[in-house]
Design a protein around this motif. Structure first.
Motif, PDB file in Angstrom:
ATOM      1  N   ALA A  12       1.240  -1.225  -0.381  1.00 12.36           N
ATOM      2  CA  ALA A  12       0.034  -0.299   0.132  1.00 12.36           C
ATOM      3  C   ALA A  12       1.213   1.055  -0.091  1.00 12.36           C
ATOM      4  O   ALA A  12       0.060   2.500  -0.337  1.00 12.36           O
ATOM      5  CB  ALA A  12      -0.742  -0.015   1.463  1.00 12.36           C
ATOM      6  N   SER A  13       1.757   1.135   0.577  1.00 10.60           N
ATOM      7  CA  SER A  13       2.756   2.356   0.158  1.00 10.60           C
ATOM      8  C   SER A  13       3.588   2.574  -0.935  1.00 10.60           C
ATOM      9  O   SER A  13       4.159   3.299  -1.077  1.00 10.60           O
ATOM     10  CB  SER A  13       4.317   1.996   1.505  1.00 10.60           C
ATOM     11  N   LEU A  15       1.990   1.416  -4.227  1.00  9.27           N
ATOM     12  CA  LEU A  15       0.595   1.254  -4.913  1.00  9.27           C
ATOM     13  C   LEU A  15      -0.880   1.260  -4.180  1.00  9.27           C
ATOM     14  O   LEU A  15      -0.620   0.742  -2.920  1.00  9.27           O
ATOM     15  CB  LEU A  15       0.418   0.431  -5.739  1.00  9.27           C
ATOM     16  N   SER A  16      -1.093   2.723  -4.680  1.00  8.50           N
ATOM     17  CA  SER A  16      -2.625   2.907  -3.721  1.00  8.50           C
ATOM     18  C   SER A  16      -3.043   1.809  -3.858  1.00  8.50           C
ATOM     19  O   SER A  16      -3.158   0.984  -4.807  1.00  8.50           O
ATOM     20  CB  SER A  16      -2.838   4.152  -3.834  1.00  8.50           C
ATOM     21  N   GLY A  17      -4.512   1.275  -3.243  1.00  7.97           N
ATOM     22  CA  GLY A  17      -5.767  -0.026  -3.356  1.00  7.97           C
ATOM     23  C   GLY A  17      -6.437   0.865  -5.752  1.00  7.97           C
ATOM     24  O   GLY A  17      -6.192  -0.069  -5.787  1.00  7.97           O
ATOM     25  N   ARG A  18      -5.864   1.970  -5.031  1.00 11.81           N
ATOM     26  CA  ARG A  18      -7.052   2.382  -6.964  1.00 11.81           C
ATOM     27  C   ARG A  18      -6.289   2.471  -7.480  1.00 11.81           C
ATOM     28  O   ARG A  18      -6.320   1.766  -8.665  1.00 11.81           O
ATOM     29  CB  ARG A  18      -7.015   3.769  -6.954  1.00 11.81           C
ATOM     30  N   VAL A  19      -5.059   2.573  -7.759  1.00  9.05           N
ATOM     31  CA  VAL A  19      -3.533   2.107  -8.902  1.00  9.05           C
ATOM     32  C   VAL A  19      -3.823   0.857  -8.945  1.00  9.05           C
ATOM     33  O   VAL A  19      -3.869   0.190  -9.875  1.00  9.05           O
ATOM     34  CB  VAL A  19      -2.687   2.224  -8.784  1.00  9.05           C
ATOM     35  N   ARG A  20      -4.065  -0.559  -7.897  1.00  7.58           N
ATOM     36  CA  ARG A  20      -4.107  -1.580  -8.250  1.00  7.58           C
ATOM     37  C   ARG A  20      -4.835  -2.293  -9.065  1.00  7.58           C
ATOM     38  O   ARG A  20      -4.968  -2.729  -9.275  1.00  7.58           O
ATOM     39  CB  ARG A  20      -3.720  -2.164  -6.723  1.00  7.58           C
TER      40      ARG A  20
END
Length: 117
Positions: A12-13, A15-20
């Motif tokens: 999470a640090s 790549l953000s959840g949205r990017v994933r």
């Protein structure tokens, strides 16, 4: 000799959840498109020289993404307070069923009490 601890950064640090989510959606779309091309080529008797390497690459990278995601997914663990609350609720429903003269199964939602034959 000094020892060095190896730590893995939290995903999470990086790549953000949205990017994933966008990456996973693009991956799914590419996989479905390659699978559809494979089915079409097989049904039409076509030979697509790029198809086998594409499917192999998608499979290997998909496995790598899955292992990475699995190793960075927190697992839910029952906390002692949660377990105690659940057990207390079960005991209360059992006591209420006994007080009403019913079986415990009859007190659970979605169950049908047994009948004597």
């Amino acid at each position: 000799m000094a020892t060095t601890a190896v730590t893995t950064p939290d995903l999470a640090s990086v790549l953000s959840g949205r990017v994933r989510q966008v990456i996973y959606a693009a991956w799914a779309a590419a996989s479905v498109a390659a699978g559809a091309a494979s089915v079409y080529a097989g049904a039409a008797g076509l030979t697509l020289p790029w198809l086998a390497p594409t499917l192999t690459t998608l499979a290997w990278l998909g496995a790598a993404c899955g292992l990475t995601a699995a190793s960075h997914t927190p697992t839910a663990q029952a906390q002692p307070a949660d377990t105690g609350a659940v057990l207390d609720a079960v005991r209360e429903s059992q006591a209420a069923a006994r007080a009403a003269g019913e079986s415990y199964a009859a007190a659970l939602p979605g169950t049908v009490p047994a009948t004597a034959s």
